[in-house]
Design a protein around this motif. Sequence first.
Motif, PDB file in Angstrom:
ATOM      1  N   ASP A  23       0.838  -1.395  -0.049  1.00  0.00           N
ATOM      2  CA  ASP A  23       0.076   0.073   0.206  1.00  0.00           C
ATOM      3  C   ASP A  23       0.839   1.113  -0.102  1.00  0.00           C
ATOM      4  O   ASP A  23       0.635   2.239  -0.699  1.00  0.00           O
ATOM      5  N   GLU A  24       1.952   1.163   0.800  1.00  0.00           N
ATOM      6  CA  GLU A  24       2.778   2.244   0.932  1.00  0.00           C
ATOM      7  C   GLU A  24       3.491   2.763  -0.242  1.00  0.00           C
ATOM      8  O   GLU A  24       3.621   3.714  -0.907  1.00  0.00           O
ATOM      9  N   LEU A  27       1.203   4.310  -3.036  1.00  0.00           N
ATOM     10  CA  LEU A  27       0.969   5.487  -2.605  1.00  0.00           C
ATOM     11  C   LEU A  27       2.204   6.370  -2.739  1.00  0.00           C
ATOM     12  O   LEU A  27       1.939   7.633  -2.942  1.00  0.00           O
ATOM     13  N   SER A  28       3.412   5.751  -2.868  1.00  0.00           N
ATOM     14  CA  SER A  28       4.529   6.540  -3.300  1.00  0.00           C
ATOM     15  C   SER A  28       4.565   7.125  -4.698  1.00  0.00           C
ATOM     16  O   SER A  28       5.639   8.077  -5.101  1.00  0.00           O
ATOM     17  N   GLU A  29       3.881   6.461  -5.575  1.00  0.00           N
ATOM     18  CA  GLU A  29       3.843   6.739  -6.856  1.00  0.00           C
ATOM     19  C   GLU A  29       5.288   6.723  -7.535  1.00  0.00           C
ATOM     20  O   GLU A  29       5.844   5.705  -7.328  1.00  0.00           O
ATOM     21  N   PRO A  65      -4.052   4.230  -9.159  1.00  0.00           N
ATOM     22  CA  PRO A  65      -3.238   3.920  -8.274  1.00  0.00           C
ATOM     23  C   PRO A  65      -1.774   3.912  -8.667  1.00  0.00           C
ATOM     24  O   PRO A  65      -1.396   3.103  -9.598  1.00  0.00           O
ATOM     25  N   SER A  70       3.353   2.581 -10.373  1.00  0.00           N
ATOM     26  CA  SER A  70       3.680   1.258  -9.477  1.00  0.00           C
ATOM     27  C   SER A  70       3.964  -0.294 -10.481  1.00  0.00           C
ATOM     28  O   SER A  70       4.608  -1.025 -10.083  1.00  0.00           O
TER      29      SER A  70
END
Length: 294
Positions: A23-24, A27-29, A65, A70
């Motif tokens: 998940d992290e 989110l870091s893209e 996302p 990712s």
Amino acid sequence: MNARSKIIMAANYQVMSTEKLIDEFVLSELRVPIPLVKEICNRPDSVPYLARIIEEDIYWEIGGPGDAWSSIHALHLLGGINTTEALHVLIAALRDYGEDIDDWLFDSMPALLASFGPSAIEPLKAVVLNEGLDGFVRGTASKALVVVAYNYSECRESIIKLLRQIIRDADVRAAEDSDIFISLIVEDLAQFKDPVAIEEIELAFTKGLVDETYIDLVEVKRIYRTPDEDMRYQRDDWDPIEHFSQKNIEYLYKLYCDEKEEKQIKEKKIGRNDPCPCGSGKKYKKCCLRKDSL
């Protein structure tokens, strides 16, 4: 970020579940912290999560996302994990999505696959010999084999033998892009500078099996004269985790996130997998690419 903050961040990642790490990561893209990268690579159970990111279209979409980063990062993480399961996911990505992978990422795949060493040879051979796959996909697997051969001398003879056999068995009446594939194989085989192989390479040109807009005999002979340290396979041999280095991330940011730079790239470059601008409905690589290269 100071050294103490980095240590605290790394410690926090170590106590997170693998699902939370992923998940992290999403989110870091574009900018994934190196401590997070290393922790994911230390978790073999992250492979199914990364496979899902590669397989689901939404992760490849800008604005989705991870903002399309990712899925790209996931391929490099698999190279860093270096397990049999990770290799199988990478091979599947090349085989099933290779025609849709962007050009610059395509160029990274040989290094990612070669990072698995001799264990990658048989799966890579299966891709190379699969006549139903795109020529560039098969050629990418061949390039990975060349890197493995140079890193593991005990594998070199069998890989040279495979590439020579492909050229000997090639048929001008084969699949639509077979000349592209044979051209890539010729370049790969030339990297070994095998004195016997040059005769087979010359015969391939005589039989019209090679697309000379990709490589010609002059280039082949130049490769034979080039010192090993300057060979292309040297450029294809790098640690997949280098992808996440600050230098590379800044390069990718400038290339894809700077609006002015991005506009210039779009105006100047037609990707191999883009629709051909002539309107034929075919991909550029299977239509006007060769004509435009003349």
